[in-house]
Enzyme design. Sequence first.
Site, mmCIF file in Angstrom:
data_model
loop_
_atom_site.group_PDB
_atom_site.id
_atom_site.type_symbol
_atom_site.label_atom_id
_atom_site.label_comp_id
_atom_site.label_asym_id
_atom_site.label_seq_id
_atom_site.Cartn_x
_atom_site.Cartn_y
_atom_site.Cartn_z
ATOM 1 C CG HIS A 74 -7.191 7.822 28.202
ATOM 2 N ND1 HIS A 74 -7.095 6.447 28.213
ATOM 3 C CD2 HIS A 74 -7.389 8.186 26.917
ATOM 4 C CE1 HIS A 74 -7.224 5.996 26.976
ATOM 5 N NE2 HIS A 74 -7.408 7.035 26.174
ATOM 6 C CG ASP A 116 -12.236 0.072 11.688
ATOM 7 O OD1 ASP A 116 -11.784 1.232 11.559
ATOM 8 O OD2 ASP A 116 -11.697 -0.931 11.177
ATOM 9 C CB SER A 156 -3.113 8.610 33.733
ATOM 10 O OG SER A 156 -3.029 7.838 32.545
ATOM 11 C CG HIS A 174 -2.591 3.451 23.858
ATOM 12 N ND1 HIS A 174 -2.808 4.813 23.840
ATOM 13 C CD2 HIS A 174 -2.774 3.050 25.146
ATOM 14 C CE1 HIS A 174 -3.093 5.214 25.074
ATOM 15 N NE2 HIS A 174 -3.084 4.166 25.876
ATOM 16 C CE1 TYR A 222 -4.256 4.596 34.596
ATOM 17 C CE2 TYR A 222 -2.941 3.067 35.894
ATOM 18 C CZ TYR A 222 -3.275 3.619 34.679
ATOM 19 O OH TYR A 222 -2.637 3.207 33.540
ATOM 20 C CG ASN A 252 -10.648 4.856 30.326
ATOM 21 O OD1 ASN A 252 -9.776 4.359 29.621
ATOM 22 N ND2 ASN A 252 -10.404 5.341 31.528
ATOM 23 N NE ARG A 291 0.950 3.786 29.645
ATOM 24 C CZ ARG A 291 0.285 2.672 29.945
ATOM 25 N NH1 ARG A 291 -0.944 2.507 29.495
ATOM 26 N NH2 ARG A 291 0.843 1.740 30.686
#
Length: 151
Positions: free
Chosen positions: A102, A89, A104, A82, A24, A76, A113
């Site tokens: 994201h 929704d 990464s 995931h 990260y 993010n 992921r």
Amino acid sequence: MPQTVYVLNGPNLNLLGLREPEIYGHATLADVERLCAETAARFGLVADCRQSNREGELIDFIHDAHASKAVGIILNAGGYSHTSVALHDALVAVRIPTVEVHVSNIHARESFRHHSFTAKAAFASLCGFGIDGYRLAISGLAAKIGASAQA
């Protein structure tokens, strides 16, 4: 009055700079928020940056974005991307242009992921650019809503 973009960060993103820096990077959440504020200002927008480790609170933030007539959401959702049909929704319900980010490259990591529920509710998804993905997301959102860079 400037238009607002909500920048929502999910679980563990408060640990940016500390958590797995080899994945990260060393930038902190404060660095992300500063980058978002500066980038949004270039387009005459205001970034309302929020972070939560709780799924329900992230959903509340999405509802807040709708109630405040935000022009966009940068999301993010971290690991909730995931797993969370509820975040998907909420995004679908509010109909606010959304970009998923994201830090990464989720597609170059563990197979769990590779799927993102939240990406399916966004008009764009960026991953693997480090924190620069937030700058790219705000720039793309600005183009989508017709906000021009200020001189």
